[in-house]
Write a protein that holds these residues in place. Structure first.
Motif, PDB file in Angstrom:
ATOM      1  N   PHE A 438       0.866  -1.180   0.000  1.00 22.61           N
ATOM      2  CA  PHE A 438       0.000   0.000   0.000  1.00 22.61           C
ATOM      3  C   PHE A 438       0.901   1.228   0.000  1.00 22.61           C
ATOM      4  N   TYR A 439       0.845   2.010  -1.069  1.00 22.13           N
ATOM      5  CA  TYR A 439       1.729   3.160  -1.191  1.00 22.13           C
ATOM      6  C   TYR A 439       0.937   4.453  -1.001  1.00 22.13           C
ATOM      7  N   ASN A 440       1.046   5.028   0.203  1.00 24.81           N
ATOM      8  CA  ASN A 440       0.396   6.311   0.518  1.00 24.81           C
ATOM      9  C   ASN A 440      -1.104   6.312   0.240  1.00 24.81           C
ATOM     10  N   ILE A 441      -1.758   5.168   0.467  1.00 24.97           N
ATOM     11  CA  ILE A 441      -3.209   5.115   0.239  1.00 24.97           C
ATOM     12  C   ILE A 441      -3.982   4.870   1.530  1.00 24.97           C
ATOM     13  N   ILE A 442      -3.344   4.218   2.499  1.00 22.04           N
ATOM     14  CA  ILE A 442      -4.017   3.921   3.777  1.00 22.04           C
ATOM     15  C   ILE A 442      -4.429   5.218   4.484  1.00 22.04           C
ATOM     16  N   LYS A 443      -3.634   6.275   4.323  1.00 26.66           N
ATOM     17  CA  LYS A 443      -3.946   7.531   5.021  1.00 26.66           C
ATOM     18  C   LYS A 443      -5.222   8.194   4.505  1.00 26.66           C
ATOM     19  N   LEU A 444      -5.718   7.731   3.365  1.00 26.49           N
ATOM     20  CA  LEU A 444      -6.966   8.280   2.820  1.00 26.49           C
ATOM     21  C   LEU A 444      -8.204   7.667   3.469  1.00 26.49           C
ATOM     22  N   LEU A 445      -8.007   6.601   4.265  1.00 24.55           N
ATOM     23  CA  LEU A 445      -9.132   5.882   4.858  1.00 24.55           C
ATOM     24  C   LEU A 445      -9.525   6.480   6.206  1.00 24.55           C
ATOM     25  N   THR A 446     -10.776   6.272   6.564  1.00 19.45           N
ATOM     26  CA  THR A 446     -11.247   6.627   7.903  1.00 19.45           C
ATOM     27  C   THR A 446     -10.928   5.483   8.856  1.00 19.45           C
ATOM     28  N   ASN A 448     -13.048   3.721  10.595  1.00 18.26           N
ATOM     29  CA  ASN A 448     -13.985   2.622  10.337  1.00 18.26           C
ATOM     30  C   ASN A 448     -13.609   1.850   9.079  1.00 18.26           C
ATOM     31  N   ASP A 449     -13.126   2.587   8.055  1.00 19.70           N
ATOM     32  CA  ASP A 449     -12.662   1.927   6.828  1.00 19.70           C
ATOM     33  C   ASP A 449     -11.510   0.974   7.130  1.00 19.70           C
ATOM     34  N   VAL A 450     -10.593   1.433   7.976  1.00 18.18           N
ATOM     35  CA  VAL A 450      -9.433   0.607   8.328  1.00 18.18           C
ATOM     36  C   VAL A 450      -9.867  -0.665   9.050  1.00 18.18           C
ATOM     37  N   SER A 477       0.492   8.924  11.562  1.00 14.77           N
ATOM     38  CA  SER A 477      -0.825   8.623  12.119  1.00 14.77           C
ATOM     39  C   SER A 477      -1.575   7.554  11.321  1.00 14.77           C
ATOM     40  N   SER A 478      -1.091   7.229  10.095  1.00 14.10           N
ATOM     41  CA  SER A 478      -1.768   6.209   9.279  1.00 14.10           C
ATOM     42  C   SER A 478      -1.205   4.809   9.503  1.00 14.10           C
ATOM     43  N   ILE A 479      -0.314   4.664  10.485  1.00 10.10           N
ATOM     44  CA  ILE A 479       0.163   3.324  10.855  1.00 10.10           C
ATOM     45  C   ILE A 479      -0.986   2.588  11.540  1.00 10.10           C
ATOM     46  N   ILE A 480      -1.365   1.443  11.002  1.00 10.23           N
ATOM     47  CA  ILE A 480      -2.581   0.760  11.448  1.00 10.23           C
ATOM     48  C   ILE A 480      -2.412   0.073  12.788  1.00 10.23           C
ATOM     49  N   ASP A 481      -1.219  -0.496  13.037  1.00  5.40           N
ATOM     50  CA  ASP A 481      -1.015  -1.237  14.284  1.00  5.40           C
ATOM     51  C   ASP A 481       0.425  -1.023  14.741  1.00  5.40           C
ATOM     52  N   PHE A 482       0.602  -0.247  15.799  1.00  3.09           N
ATOM     53  CA  PHE A 482       1.949   0.041  16.305  1.00  3.09           C
ATOM     54  C   PHE A 482       2.580  -1.176  16.982  1.00  3.09           C
ATOM     55  N   LYS A 483       1.775  -2.170  17.273  1.00  4.32           N
ATOM     56  CA  LYS A 483       2.312  -3.366  17.925  1.00  4.32           C
ATOM     57  C   LYS A 483       3.087  -4.231  16.928  1.00  4.32           C
ATOM     58  N   GLN A 484       2.723  -4.143  15.649  1.00  4.35           N
ATOM     59  CA  GLN A 484       3.434  -4.898  14.617  1.00  4.35           C
ATOM     60  C   GLN A 484       4.722  -4.177  14.242  1.00  4.35           C
ATOM     61  N   LYS A 485       5.547  -4.846  13.433  1.00  2.00           N
ATOM     62  CA  LYS A 485       6.839  -4.273  13.053  1.00  2.00           C
ATOM     63  C   LYS A 485       6.667  -2.969  12.277  1.00  2.00           C
ATOM     64  N   VAL A 486       7.501  -2.001  12.636  1.00  2.00           N
ATOM     65  CA  VAL A 486       7.551  -0.740  11.896  1.00  2.00           C
ATOM     66  C   VAL A 486       9.012  -0.493  11.498  1.00  2.00           C
ATOM     67  N   TYR A 487       9.224  -0.293  10.200  1.00  2.00           N
ATOM     68  CA  TYR A 487      10.575  -0.017   9.696  1.00  2.00           C
ATOM     69  C   TYR A 487      10.690   1.468   9.374  1.00  2.00           C
ATOM     70  N   ALA A 488      11.841   2.039   9.743  1.00  3.99           N
ATOM     71  CA  ALA A 488      12.088   3.459   9.476  1.00  3.99           C
ATOM     72  C   ALA A 488      13.597   3.648   9.331  1.00  3.99           C
ATOM     73  N   LYS A 580      -7.184  11.149  15.203  1.00  8.86           N
ATOM     74  CA  LYS A 580      -5.910  11.532  14.593  1.00  8.86           C
ATOM     75  C   LYS A 580      -5.120  10.310  14.131  1.00  8.86           C
ATOM     76  N   PHE A 581      -5.313   9.186  14.836  1.00 11.97           N
ATOM     77  CA  PHE A 581      -4.577   7.964  14.528  1.00 11.97           C
ATOM     78  C   PHE A 581      -5.533   6.878  14.035  1.00 11.97           C
ATOM     79  N   LEU A 582      -5.045   6.053  13.114  1.00 11.84           N
ATOM     80  CA  LEU A 582      -5.859   4.944  12.608  1.00 11.84           C
ATOM     81  C   LEU A 582      -5.790   3.717  13.520  1.00 11.84           C
ATOM     82  N   ASP A 583      -4.728   3.630  14.335  1.00 10.32           N
ATOM     83  CA  ASP A 583      -4.612   2.508  15.270  1.00 10.32           C
ATOM     84  C   ASP A 583      -5.667   2.656  16.366  1.00 10.32           C
TER      85      ASP A 583
END
Length: 630
Positions: A438-446, A448-450, A477-488, A580-583
């Motif tokens: 998903f390339y910069n598309i998750i942030k477009l969701l609400t 409830n959509d997530v 803020s569009s990170i869906i689950d902070f408990k899963q792996k996040v790469y940066a 503000k956050f999707l998680d």
């Protein structure tokens, strides 16, 4: 399975990142986060296989990277769509995408072929139940012969491929261990393509021989004297049924098997053309990459000549082994096809003659006419076109995954982004792509959509457990689950697994949004600490002004007092759902003074409930490098 990028370093001098280490396995959902546009583009191009690799290993689904076309066949990038895409009905897109799936296409053609010839054979039996049984027996006999030959051929090819791959691995490591990783992979792929072309060419010969053998089963009419005897008989009843003695019974069964072989022959011819084209392109790319390596490392011409000679000798060795295999194949399996074919001929003659004896004795059974008409209509309806089969498959799959395309929103005629995501995921599945980015598309969701999307992904992964999902985003803020792996990207300019706490700290210190606008709360400096939310907090820092604002890391706020941590501030807050956050594990707490404090918690909470939160001194983020002491 999935992506595995192990300590990648890059050839290009102007590379944006020094090192990339990223891994995702089947059924996982992982996030890659960066707000830097150049870094984001570089990561995207790396995932697409467009960056030349100096060292490290790039694998997708346990296969090494060969080029961007290799990635394109295994990965689907889902980005915000253009308006034109939204005008095409989703079912049409899904149905058409199935037509690019070679596996589905083959099975659909075979199914249509089976139903068509079964129907024609049924009609041609003229309601003779005994003859129907004969046709089924002939079909089983020919199918057994064909499957046995194909399985034997596959077994021999598989054993030979494993043998050649071992040789290729040894040869590659012997000469090219010091070369760029991408060159080593491409050389391996080049020799694998050569082997594939040779074996596909041999398989084409094999299927042509099998086709000739099965076609010869049609020429058995004069192998049985029954037709001649009936023709010269004085029995008028038998003469009226002379068509039953003309060996028409095997015809449709033979045609069915010939069509199946024709499908495979057509696929092999297309594969040979594509492989030949790809082999030439790969060879050209290898020549260019090796030449570039020689220039970069100033390799003498004498050593260059040794490398080229080594490659030519390697190719000759493989070709000699292939030629020996061809000879053994022709002597072994092709001869056995003819021998087995002779046995099958005798079996068909025997079965047909036994049927003739029953007709002569008038003991063959004739079925009910009404039932015959009903069954004829039933069998005809079962013949479905390939497109109709794709429609049926799509409808069943959507029902199984509980996906419905609700195209219009209450606010107007704008089409929902989540439907576009559903559509593209299913399209990727149809085209056998197991890695979805998903390339910069998750942030477009609400929010409830997530929730709907994650429920659908879980349902999809039950049916397709080898799928993995990557959220490449520039919005924290569009990170869906902070408990899963996040790469940066870490301070050493490396893409690696980083905790949300560290990412948040970095975001505040570098004054990036949205970090600077979250949990920014006023304080007042007092003796031995600060006044914060009308409470005394025994923390000290040289960076504290008399008054000001500090940022609190939401991932370091706890719902229970932490042992061995001094100076924790306890606040009573009213829980609210944050948008503000999707998680969904991120909450906002309203303090008694009305300030909003975002915090993360795995505990199941309810909105509009008062709870206590415990803020550690280490949660305070100050831009100047200093120690915060309690």
């Amino acid at each position: 399975m999935g992506y595995k990028l192990s300590n990648l370093k890059f050839v290009d001098k102007k590379h944006i990142l020094d090192n990339v280490h990223f891994e995702i396995n089947d059924s996982e959902f992982t996030t890659i986060f960066t707000q830097d546009k150049k870094q984001k583009k570089f990561i995207k191009d790396t995932l697409k296989g467009k960056k030349r690799i100096l060292s490290g290993r790039f694998q997708i689904d346990d296969a090494d990277l060969v080029g961007s076309k290799f990635v394109k066949s295994k990965v689907d990038f889902i980005a915000p769509d253009i308006w034109f895409e939204r005008l095409i009905p989703p079912r049409i897109i899904l149905n058409l995408s199935l037509l690019f799936d070679q596996k589905f296409l083959r099975l659909a053609r075979i199914k249509k072929n089976d139903k068509k010839f079964d129907y024609l054979s049924f009609v041609d039996s003229h309601n003779d139940l005994t003859e129907m049984q004969l046709r089924r027996e002939i079909d089983k006999t020919i199918s057994f012969f064909l499957n046995k030959a194909i399985n034997l051929n596959k077994t021999l090819h598989k054993a030979f491929i494993n043998e050649i791959k071992k040789i290729n691995n040894k040869q590659n490591e012997k000469m090219f261990a010091q070369f760029y990783a991408q060159i080593k992979v491409m050389i391996m792929e080049y020799f694998n393509l050569i082997l594939k072309w040779e074996l596909d060419n041999l398989a084409l010969t094999f299927y042509q021989v099998v086709w000739d053998q099965i076609y010869s089963f049609q020429d058995l009419r004069h192998s049985c004297p029954c037709e001649y005897n009936v023709k010269h008989s004085s029995n008028e009843h038998l003469k009226d049924n002379i068509f039953k003695f003309k060996y028409k019974q095997p015809y449709y069964m033979i045609q069915k098997q010939l069509k199946i072989i024709n499908i495979r022959i057509s696929e092999l011819r297309i594969a040979l053309f594509k492989t030949k084209k790809l082999t030439r392109a790969t060879k050209k790319q290898i020549t260019w990459e090796i030449k570039k390596f020689f220039i970069d490392n100033k390799i003498p011409k004498e050593e260059q000549a040794v490398v080229h000679e080594y490659l030519n000798n390697w190719k000759k060795t493989i070709q000699d082994l292939v030629d020996d295999f061809k000879v053994s194949q022709k002597k072994g399996i092709l001869e056995s096809i003819r021998q087995e074919g002779a046995i099958i001929e005798k079996e068909i003659i025997h079965l047909t003659h036994e049927y003739h004896k029953k007709v002569l004795a008038q003991t063959n059974k004739i079925g009910n006419k009404n039932e015959f008409k009903i069954l004829k209509k039933h069998y005809k309806k079962q013949i479905e076109s390939i497109y109709k089969q794709s429609m049926t498959w799509t409808q069943e799959n959507l029902k199984k995954l509980n996906i419905k395309f609700d195209w219009y929103l209450k606010s107007g005629f704008k089409i929902s982004s989540i439907n576009i995501i559903y559509l593209k995921i299913l399209k990727a599945i149809n085209m056998h792509k197991k890695n979805i980015v998903f390339y910069n598309i998750i942030k477009l969701l609400t929010k409830n959509d997530v929730k709907l999307l994650m429920n659908t992904i879980q349902a999809i992964q039950k049916e397709h457990p080898n799928l993995c999902f990557i959220n490449l985003t520039d919005d924290f803020s569009s990170i869906i689950d902070f408990k899963q792996k996040v790469y940066a990207v870490n301070p050493k300019n490396q893409l690696t697994n980083i905790t949300p706490e560290a990412i948040y700290n970095k975001g505040v210190l570098q004054s990036m949004k949205p970090f600077t606008n979250i949990n920014l709360i006023s304080y007042k400096k007092v003796e031995q600490g600060i006044e914060f939310e009308e409470r005394f907090w025994p923390v000290q820092s040289t960076s504290f002004n008399e008054t000001g604002k500090i940022n609190i890391n939401p991932f370091m706020i706890k719902l229970e007092e932490q042992k061995d941590v001094a100076g924790q501030l306890i606040l009573e807050v009213l829980t609210k759902v944050t948008y503000k956050f999707l998680d969904r594990k991120m909450w906002v707490g309203i303090t008694n003074s009305g300030s909003k404090i975002n915090f993360y918690s795995n505990r199941k909470l309810e909105p509009n409930k008062k709870i206590l939160i415990y803020i550690q001194p280490a949660a305070i983020i100050i831009k100047k490098e200093t120690n915060v002491n309690s």
